[in-house]
Design an enzyme around this catalytic site. Structure first.
Site, PDB file in Angstrom:
ATOM      1  N   CYS A 100      28.173-131.676  65.234  1.00 51.62           N
ATOM      2  CA  CYS A 100      29.080-132.567  64.510  1.00 51.62           C
ATOM      3  C   CYS A 100      28.427-133.907  64.221  1.00 51.62           C
ATOM      4  O   CYS A 100      27.492-133.967  63.434  1.00 51.62           O
ATOM      5  CB  CYS A 100      30.410-132.698  65.265  1.00 51.62           C
ATOM      6  SG  CYS A 100      31.716-133.428  64.270  1.00 51.62           S
ATOM      7  N   HIS A 155      32.050-127.240  65.381  1.00 54.37           N
ATOM      8  CA  HIS A 155      31.963-127.274  66.841  1.00 54.37           C
ATOM      9  C   HIS A 155      31.919-125.859  67.385  1.00 54.37           C
ATOM     10  O   HIS A 155      32.957-125.232  67.576  1.00 54.37           O
ATOM     11  CB  HIS A 155      33.185-128.000  67.423  1.00 54.37           C
ATOM     12  CG  HIS A 155      33.185-129.460  67.187  1.00 54.37           C
ATOM     13  ND1 HIS A 155      32.741-130.366  68.134  1.00 54.37           N
ATOM     14  CD2 HIS A 155      33.565-130.184  66.119  1.00 54.37           C
ATOM     15  CE1 HIS A 155      32.849-131.589  67.643  1.00 54.37           C
ATOM     16  NE2 HIS A 155      33.352-131.519  66.437  1.00 54.37           N
ATOM     17  N   GLU A 212      31.526-124.897  70.339  1.00 47.04           N
ATOM     18  CA  GLU A 212      32.202-124.802  71.634  1.00 47.04           C
ATOM     19  C   GLU A 212      33.720-124.839  71.471  1.00 47.04           C
ATOM     20  O   GLU A 212      34.462-124.714  72.442  1.00 47.04           O
ATOM     21  CB  GLU A 212      31.749-125.928  72.584  1.00 47.04           C
ATOM     22  CG  GLU A 212      32.166-127.341  72.205  1.00 47.04           C
ATOM     23  CD  GLU A 212      31.358-127.917  71.063  1.00 47.04           C
ATOM     24  OE1 GLU A 212      30.322-127.309  70.690  1.00 47.04           O
ATOM     25  OE2 GLU A 212      31.765-128.966  70.526  1.00 47.04           O
TER      26      GLU A 212
END
Lengths: 274, 228
Positions: B82, B205, B207
């Site tokens: 990001c 993202h 994750e």
């Protein structure tokens, strides 16, 4: 489909169970609203967030009683991606700007709880729908966006938890007045309600709570003996008296939307190796 | 011995989730702002959510600008997520003009509302969006044995895989060969991930992108293990 909004869950230790269930079953995001912040206490909430973060790998927004930049910082460090603020922002609007500058606009969701007034306007409420402000909800939405909010979640207090559908007029008015994403919250009772608020209301995302919880509760109740009799069942029985709601699963919701050409992340069961 | 990943802590972003994702895929992850730990690690992750200018100021205060440039060009796997991707660029136009780490030539610009007022672009982009291979590839490349994503963190993902985005700005690398994947928001096609040497960076993202995002981390883990 945006998220699952945990409201009225009074039993600590089961929140993660729901979070994990929804994560595995296709939720796009989760929102934990600590509606009775004083009851949980700050440390318990942080522990809950950390435990949830270990199991879920989708965005997590946390709100309820966040009053200072430090409150926000702690919640983010515990594993939340975004925070939802309402009361603190209404009482001191500059808080939005400060939070956006410290943590980034996209981290700050301003939650607006709106009560429809007899004259057709909407008034913003704080303290989780308990206290009136005399602030016009639509003007407040515009102002919140100007102050740096990354997202707005608008909930109709009249509709929330009733299963009678979203307030279409409220949602469209907010959507039209800001250029940041708007989440429609409160009121979904049928799959069609969700479709309508996206299609006609032009909401960018939808927050669903009771519709999902009822069905999830029943699944847990059938599977886990220890789940019954902990106050949750009372809550659901009381709410289900308001409406005859079958409840729905995220899979059902997504299929309904996809079949009507609404773009959303298709359901993939997330049960994997974690 | 598990490879060690240093996750750079300059005060912005959900670092815990990055750490948990790394650990889940067999990496030992430490969240740190210490120069020596970052330089000594087998791989470095530069995460972040927030304002570019503030991030660069924080990195400068922590004396991490030079070390990060060093690691990013050292041949060790360097992963940007990001804001981390954006910081690698030459400059950003967020709240004025700010210099970045300048490891990759290019600038960072805001999503601008398209001309049509009936379909305004909501900024930030917050939500799930699909990633694709860059379009400048010819169809023969699509059919060739060596797929662009093979050997990269995007290996085994579907064309059009959904990932989670949370940003108002996007990077425009000058060298389009560095673009590993694109995504479309409104009528803008933008770089959603890039590669340059041992650098892999994602605008989304991983994750926070469910099981498919964890697959990205799994692939990264393999890349890091191979590089040791």
């Amino acid at each position: 489909m945006k998220g699952v909004h945990f409201e009225g869950l009074r039993v600590l230790g089961k929140l993660e169970r729901f979070a994990h269930h929804y994560y595995e079953n296709g939720a796009d995001e989760l929102i934990f609203m600590d509606a009775v912040a004083s009851l949980y206490g700050r440390n318990s909430l942080l522990a809950i967030i950390e435990r949830a973060a270990r199991q879920i790998f989708i965005p997590l927004t946390v709100g309820g009683g966040l009053r200072t930049l430090n409150d926000i910082r702690n919640v983010l460090r515990a594993g939340a991606d975004k925070v939802a603020i309402n009361t603190a922002a209404v009482k001191r609007p500059e808080f939005i700007r400060e939070a956006a500058e410290s943590f980034g606009s996209s981290t700050i969701l301003v939650s607006i709880e709106a009560m429809r007034k007899p004259d057709g306007g909407y008034e913003a409420y704080i303290e989780y729908g308990r206290e009136k402000t005399n602030v016009d909800a639509l003007e407040w939405a515009t102002r919140a966006a100007e102050l740096g909010a990354g997202e707005i979640m608008v909930t109709s207090i009249n509709r929330e938890g009733t299963g009678t559908g979203f307030d279409l007029e409220l949602t469209t008015k907010v959507v039209e007045s800001v250029s940041i994403p708007v989440i429609a919250g409160g009121g979904a009772g049928t799959l069609d309600h969700i479709f309508q608020i996206v299609e006609q209301g032009r909401a960018d995302a939808v927050c669903v709570a009771s519709l999902l919880h009822y069905k999830a509760f029943r699944e847990f109740e059938l599977k886990e003996q220890d789940f019954a009799g902990e106050g949750n069942i009372d809550f659901i029985s009381r709410h289900s008296a308001h409406y005859r709601m079958e409840g729905a699963s995220i899979l059902q919701i997504k299929n309904y939307l996809l079949n009507r050409a609404i773009d959303c992340r298709p359901y993939h069961n997330q049960a994997g190796d974690n | 011995m598990k490879p060690v990943v240093a996750i750079v802590d300059y005060g912005l972003g959900n670092l815990l989730s990055v750490k948990l994702a790394c650990e889940l895929v067999g990496l030992h992850a430490c969240i740190t702002f210490e120069q020596n730990e970052i330089l000594a690690a087998d791989a470095v992750v530069l995460p972040g959510v927030g304002a570019f200018g503030d991030a660069m100021a924080a990195l400068e205060r922590l004396d991490l600008v030079v070390p990060l440039r060093e690691v990013a060009t050292s041949g060790k796997p360097f992963i940007g997520v990001c804001l981390g991707l954006q910081l690698l660029m030459t400059e950003s136009y967020e709240f004025g003009k700010h210099a970045g780490l300048d490891v990759i030539s290019g600038s960072v610009v805001r999503f601008e509302n398209p001309v049509d007022p009936r379909a305004p672009l909501k900024v930030p982009q917050i939500g799930w969006n699909q990633i694709y291979r860059p379009r400048h590839l010819s169809s023969s490349d699509y059919l060739s044995a060596t797929d662009l994503w093979t050997g990269t963190p995007l290996e085994s993902l579907d064309e059009g895989e959904y990932m989670y985005f949370l940003h108002s700005f996007y990077a425009k690398p000058e060298d389009s060969d560095m673009v590993l994947s694109v995504a479309r928001y409104g009528n803008i096609e933008f770089c959603s991930s890039l590669r340059y040497g041992s650098i892999y960076a994602f605008q989304f993202h991983p994750e926070r992108s469910g099981q498919k995002g964890l697959q990205v981390y799994r692939n990264l883990s393999a890349i890091i293990a191979r590089s040791k």
